[in-house]
Every structure is written in structure tokens, then in C-alpha cells.
Design a protein around this motif. Sequence first.
Motif, PDB file in Angstrom:
ATOM      1  N   MET A  83      97.874  -2.020   6.735  1.00  0.00           N
ATOM      2  CA  MET A  83      97.570  -0.568   6.740  1.00  0.00           C
ATOM      3  C   MET A  83      97.256   0.182   5.578  1.00  0.00           C
ATOM      4  O   MET A  83      96.260   1.197   5.688  1.00  0.00           O
ATOM      5  N   SER A  84      97.725  -0.525   4.492  1.00  0.00           N
ATOM      6  CA  SER A  84      97.328   0.076   3.171  1.00  0.00           C
ATOM      7  C   SER A  84      95.638   0.068   3.129  1.00  0.00           C
ATOM      8  O   SER A  84      94.779   0.978   2.564  1.00  0.00           O
ATOM      9  N   LEU A  85      95.204  -1.020   3.409  1.00  0.00           N
ATOM     10  CA  LEU A  85      93.760  -1.298   3.322  1.00  0.00           C
ATOM     11  C   LEU A  85      93.035  -0.465   4.116  1.00  0.00           C
ATOM     12  O   LEU A  85      91.949   0.393   3.950  1.00  0.00           O
ATOM     13  N   VAL A  86      93.656  -0.055   5.479  1.00  0.00           N
ATOM     14  CA  VAL A  86      92.967   0.703   6.552  1.00  0.00           C
ATOM     15  C   VAL A  86      92.905   2.265   5.736  1.00  0.00           C
ATOM     16  O   VAL A  86      91.893   2.860   5.910  1.00  0.00           O
ATOM     17  N   MET A  87      94.141   2.759   5.273  1.00  0.00           N
ATOM     18  CA  MET A  87      94.296   3.929   4.780  1.00  0.00           C
ATOM     19  C   MET A  87      93.181   4.061   3.381  1.00  0.00           C
ATOM     20  O   MET A  87      92.797   5.193   3.418  1.00  0.00           O
ATOM     21  N   PHE A  88      93.321   2.934   2.646  1.00  0.00           N
ATOM     22  CA  PHE A  88      92.263   3.172   1.516  1.00  0.00           C
ATOM     23  C   PHE A  88      90.897   3.426   2.080  1.00  0.00           C
ATOM     24  O   PHE A  88      90.236   4.340   1.377  1.00  0.00           O
ATOM     25  N   LYS A  89      90.365   2.758   2.771  1.00  0.00           N
ATOM     26  CA  LYS A  89      89.064   3.007   3.532  1.00  0.00           C
ATOM     27  C   LYS A  89      88.733   4.319   4.037  1.00  0.00           C
ATOM     28  O   LYS A  89      87.843   5.138   3.730  1.00  0.00           O
ATOM     29  N   LYS A  90      89.846   4.745   4.673  1.00  0.00           N
ATOM     30  CA  LYS A  90      90.024   6.093   5.463  1.00  0.00           C
ATOM     31  C   LYS A  90      89.783   7.255   4.222  1.00  0.00           C
ATOM     32  O   LYS A  90      89.108   8.196   4.155  1.00  0.00           O
ATOM     33  N   VAL A  91      90.633   7.086   3.331  1.00  0.00           N
ATOM     34  CA  VAL A  91      90.595   8.072   2.207  1.00  0.00           C
ATOM     35  C   VAL A  91      89.366   8.184   1.578  1.00  0.00           C
ATOM     36  O   VAL A  91      88.900   9.162   0.927  1.00  0.00           O
ATOM     37  N   HIS A  92      88.891   6.930   1.250  1.00  0.00           N
ATOM     38  CA  HIS A  92      87.659   6.740   0.616  1.00  0.00           C
ATOM     39  C   HIS A  92      86.538   7.592   1.405  1.00  0.00           C
ATOM     40  O   HIS A  92      85.408   8.083   0.609  1.00  0.00           O
ATOM     41  N   ALA A  93      86.416   7.180   2.774  1.00  0.00           N
ATOM     42  CA  ALA A  93      85.418   7.824   3.664  1.00  0.00           C
ATOM     43  C   ALA A  93      85.591   9.421   3.495  1.00  0.00           C
ATOM     44  O   ALA A  93      84.595  10.089   3.184  1.00  0.00           O
ATOM     45  N   MET A  94      86.573  10.017   3.448  1.00  0.00           N
ATOM     46  CA  MET A  94      86.893  11.380   3.378  1.00  0.00           C
ATOM     47  C   MET A  94      86.557  12.007   1.954  1.00  0.00           C
ATOM     48  O   MET A  94      86.170  13.128   1.770  1.00  0.00           O
ATOM     49  N   TYR A  95      86.939  11.415   1.025  1.00  0.00           N
ATOM     50  CA  TYR A  95      86.588  11.486  -0.519  1.00  0.00           C
ATOM     51  C   TYR A  95      84.914  11.772  -0.601  1.00  0.00           C
ATOM     52  O   TYR A  95      84.595  12.674  -1.226  1.00  0.00           O
ATOM     53  N   ARG A  96      84.121  10.888   0.026  1.00  0.00           N
ATOM     54  CA  ARG A  96      82.892  11.098   0.139  1.00  0.00           C
ATOM     55  C   ARG A  96      82.284  12.241   0.665  1.00  0.00           C
ATOM     56  O   ARG A  96      81.137  12.818   0.483  1.00  0.00           O
ATOM     57  N   THR A  97      82.988  12.742   1.482  1.00  0.00           N
ATOM     58  CA  THR A  97      82.720  14.224   2.424  1.00  0.00           C
ATOM     59  C   THR A  97      82.998  15.297   1.298  1.00  0.00           C
ATOM     60  O   THR A  97      82.623  16.446   1.931  1.00  0.00           O
ATOM     61  N   THR A  98      83.787  15.210   0.624  1.00  0.00           N
ATOM     62  CA  THR A  98      84.441  16.427  -0.337  1.00  0.00           C
ATOM     63  C   THR A  98      83.490  16.841  -1.340  1.00  0.00           C
ATOM     64  O   THR A  98      83.584  17.792  -2.120  1.00  0.00           O
ATOM     65  N   GLY A  99      82.337  15.926  -1.539  1.00  0.00           N
ATOM     66  CA  GLY A  99      81.585  16.251  -2.724  1.00  0.00           C
ATOM     67  C   GLY A  99      82.020  15.830  -3.909  1.00  0.00           C
ATOM     68  O   GLY A  99      81.457  16.394  -5.327  1.00  0.00           O
ATOM     69  N   ALA A 100      82.941  15.028  -4.259  1.00  0.00           N
ATOM     70  CA  ALA A 100      83.586  14.698  -5.420  1.00  0.00           C
ATOM     71  C   ALA A 100      82.601  13.670  -6.249  1.00  0.00           C
ATOM     72  O   ALA A 100      81.839  13.078  -5.486  1.00  0.00           O
ATOM     73  N   SER A 101      82.647  13.380  -7.576  1.00  0.00           N
ATOM     74  CA  SER A 101      81.985  12.618  -8.135  1.00  0.00           C
ATOM     75  C   SER A 101      82.560  12.098  -9.490  1.00  0.00           C
ATOM     76  O   SER A 101      83.684  12.817  -9.857  1.00  0.00           O
ATOM     77  N   PHE A 102      81.980  11.183 -10.096  1.00  0.00           N
ATOM     78  CA  PHE A 102      82.461  10.712 -11.259  1.00  0.00           C
ATOM     79  C   PHE A 102      82.378  11.508 -12.680  1.00  0.00           C
ATOM     80  O   PHE A 102      83.228  11.841 -13.295  1.00  0.00           O
ATOM     81  N   ARG A 103      81.321  12.166 -12.384  1.00  0.00           N
ATOM     82  CA  ARG A 103      80.962  13.044 -13.298  1.00  0.00           C
ATOM     83  C   ARG A 103      82.033  14.455 -13.282  1.00  0.00           C
ATOM     84  O   ARG A 103      82.451  14.924 -14.227  1.00  0.00           O
ATOM     85  N   LYS A 104      82.148  14.910 -12.383  1.00  0.00           N
ATOM     86  CA  LYS A 104      83.234  15.699 -11.777  1.00  0.00           C
ATOM     87  C   LYS A 104      84.361  15.670 -12.334  1.00  0.00           C
ATOM     88  O   LYS A 104      85.338  16.173 -12.757  1.00  0.00           O
ATOM     89  N   ALA A 105      84.997  14.232 -12.278  1.00  0.00           N
ATOM     90  CA  ALA A 105      86.272  13.773 -12.617  1.00  0.00           C
ATOM     91  C   ALA A 105      86.281  13.939 -14.042  1.00  0.00           C
ATOM     92  O   ALA A 105      87.588  14.068 -14.713  1.00  0.00           O
ATOM     93  N   GLN A 106      84.959  13.361 -14.782  1.00  0.00           N
ATOM     94  CA  GLN A 106      85.068  13.429 -16.409  1.00  0.00           C
ATOM     95  C   GLN A 106      85.380  14.924 -16.822  1.00  0.00           C
ATOM     96  O   GLN A 106      85.996  15.271 -17.828  1.00  0.00           O
ATOM     97  N   GLN A 107      84.779  15.713 -16.040  1.00  0.00           N
ATOM     98  CA  GLN A 107      84.791  17.130 -16.472  1.00  0.00           C
ATOM     99  C   GLN A 107      86.110  17.803 -16.203  1.00  0.00           C
ATOM    100  O   GLN A 107      86.913  18.578 -17.076  1.00  0.00           O
ATOM    101  N   GLU A 108      86.805  17.330 -15.350  1.00  0.00           N
ATOM    102  CA  GLU A 108      88.088  17.828 -14.885  1.00  0.00           C
ATOM    103  C   GLU A 108      89.233  17.214 -15.996  1.00  0.00           C
ATOM    104  O   GLU A 108      89.788  17.869 -16.558  1.00  0.00           O
ATOM    105  N   LEU A 109      88.903  15.988 -16.464  1.00  0.00           N
ATOM    106  CA  LEU A 109      89.862  15.327 -17.310  1.00  0.00           C
ATOM    107  C   LEU A 109      89.697  16.043 -18.751  1.00  0.00           C
ATOM    108  O   LEU A 109      90.629  16.345 -19.455  1.00  0.00           O
ATOM    109  N   ALA A 110      88.468  16.096 -19.048  1.00  0.00           N
ATOM    110  CA  ALA A 110      88.165  16.822 -20.287  1.00  0.00           C
ATOM    111  C   ALA A 110      88.701  18.325 -20.412  1.00  0.00           C
ATOM    112  O   ALA A 110      89.525  19.002 -21.410  1.00  0.00           O
ATOM    113  N   THR A 111      88.508  18.912 -19.186  1.00  0.00           N
ATOM    114  CA  THR A 111      89.015  20.454 -19.167  1.00  0.00           C
ATOM    115  C   THR A 111      90.495  20.317 -19.160  1.00  0.00           C
ATOM    116  O   THR A 111      91.226  21.370 -19.824  1.00  0.00           O
ATOM    117  N   GLY A 112      91.266  19.431 -18.527  1.00  0.00           N
ATOM    118  CA  GLY A 112      92.736  19.310 -18.298  1.00  0.00           C
ATOM    119  C   GLY A 112      93.184  19.246 -19.628  1.00  0.00           C
ATOM    120  O   GLY A 112      94.360  19.283 -20.106  1.00  0.00           O
TER     121      GLY A 112
END
Length: 338
Positions: free
Chosen positions: A282-311
Motif C-alpha cells: 500500500m505504501s508503494l501504491v500511495m507513493f506512486k499516486k502522490v508522485h503523479a499528483m505532484y507532477r500536476t501541481t507544477g512543483a519542481s526542484f528549482r522551486k524547492a531550492q528557492q523555497e528552502l533558501a527563502t525559508g
Amino acid sequence: MSEHDSNLLTEPEPSNPFQDPSVTHARQTTTTMAAGLEEFNPFTESKLMASKPPTAAPGVPTQPAIMKPTEEPPVYSQPRAQESTGGAGELLRRQEELERKAAELDRREREMRSLSASGGRRNNWPPLPEKFPVGPCFYHDITVDIPVEYQKTVKIMYYLWMFHTGTLLANLAGSLAWFGVDASRGVDFGLAILWFLLFTPCSFVCWYRPVYGAFKSDSSFRFFLFFFVYVCQLGVYVLQSVGIPGWGACGWISALMCLNANVAAGVLMILVAALFTALAVMSLVMFKKVHAMYRTTGASFRKAQQELATGVMANKTVQAAAASATSRAAQGAFKERI
């Protein structure tokens, strides 16, 4: 013999064919019809027919003529039908979008009401009694914090964390049963207690709260933190389902070893191993589901770096440390000049 004395070669005079009664009758009929045609005036007949109203035949009911379609609609009418169907689908899509926005506004309104009623957000998780010496540590309300389209996924993750906690508790019971059968399995029982006390709060803080906050604020950094920690958690589930002896997990190997010594304890450990296996799947299934939803939100690694620096820069402790380091460097440079 006198009757046969007549001359056989002499024949009676031939009769006139035009004097035949049938021929005479036919000639009279033809003459009458010709006379009628000569006296026929079509214009007079049309006036007479127009002056006389049409009369229906007796005994035959009159009904208005009804045209029934016997052919398919023309080809040029099909695009219009398709356009009408497409318009209906567009209207349904807009209606669903409006309903989703209305639900989001309702959620925001309930959040504002709860804030105004309580004078601010108060931590409500874990739900502890008021007289308990330790109060709640987190604010947890999926219907208020999480957008409508992500609430189902976050609820499943919360239930999965609860199933994770229950499995660790069952693992503790199985290890106790194995320790009761075999006194040399005290290490496994001790580690089972440690895993229950350690992994229960750490799993909530390290991977459930990040995915909760990621869907709440659409944070790329929290998504990446969840993915990193959850991959490690998935690996732990696999090891626990295997059940290596001495690791404090009632997996398949440990369960089969205990089954040879005691059937009841072995069956209990087999159930725990099945729970660990189901948890890993079940954890593997939910990992894939969350990753698929993450790709539709427009998030990216560069955005994560910017959020980390800002935080990091927005953290007051970091700001104080940076200010003190800057002031010390400035004082040192000023002393060197003097």
C-alpha cells in the motif's frame, strides 16, 4: 338423288364484312367519341371543376397529410449536433469547476469561523485530555487545511499512518509471544518496543506532516522531503516483512522459525508478517499516486531550492546568527585597520 344434284362448284355470294354487327357497333362508338372530342373545351371543364367544391368519397374519412421522415438527416446537420454535444460537455465541466470553487470557498469560510471563534488556531493533535500534563503539538484538520481535490489522498495517507502504528503494535505483541516461547529472543522483543516508540512519532513528523503541508501550501520543498523520507520508510517496510532474526521484526523468516517451536505464536507472527507485507504494498501504491499528483501541481526542484533558501533566510535564528557573524566580521576588520 335430287338433293345431291346441286353444283358443288357454285358458292353463295360472299357477305359484306362491313355489314357485320360487331364492326358496325365499333364504328358507331368511334364516331361518337370523335364527336365528343371535337366539342370538348378544356377551359370550360376547368372552370366547372373549379366552381364545384371537391367532395370526398362516401365512407372514406379524410385526414390531413402527414409527412414522415424516411431518410437520415443530411450530412450538414451533423456538425451542429456535435457542436451542441460539445457545448453540453463544456457546461458540465464549468459546473463542476464552479462546484469545486464553491466547496473551496466554504472550506475557507469554515476556517475563518473557527479562527474567529477560538481566537486563533489551537493545536488539536494528538487529541489529549485537558488535564493531561502535555498538550497537543499540531493543528490537524484535513477539511479545513487541504483543498477539496486533495482531501481524499491526504485522508488515505493518514489512515495509512494509523495502519502503520497498528502494525508496529501487533509486531510488539508477536515479539512478546516469540520471547515467551524462546527466552533467547529478548533482543527482538526489546527492539520491537524501541521501533514502536521511535517509528510511531517519527513517521508522523517525518513523512505524514510533510505530505500534509505539501498539499496544504503546494510546497515543492515539502514534496521532496516527503519523497526522500518515504522511500527510506518503504525500504524499512520491506526489511520488516522479510523478518531477519535479531532485528525486532516479526517477518516471514522469524514467523517460520517460531512456527516450528510453537504453533500459536507462529500463527500470530505470520499474521504480523502479512500486515508488514500489505503495508509495504500500500505504501508503494500511495507513493506512486502522490508522485503523479505532484507532477500536476507544477512543483519542481528549482522551486524547492528557492523555497528552502527563502525559508532559511526568513528563520529568525538564522537571521540572528547571520547578523552576529556579520557584526563580528566588521569589528575584526575595523580592528585590523586600527
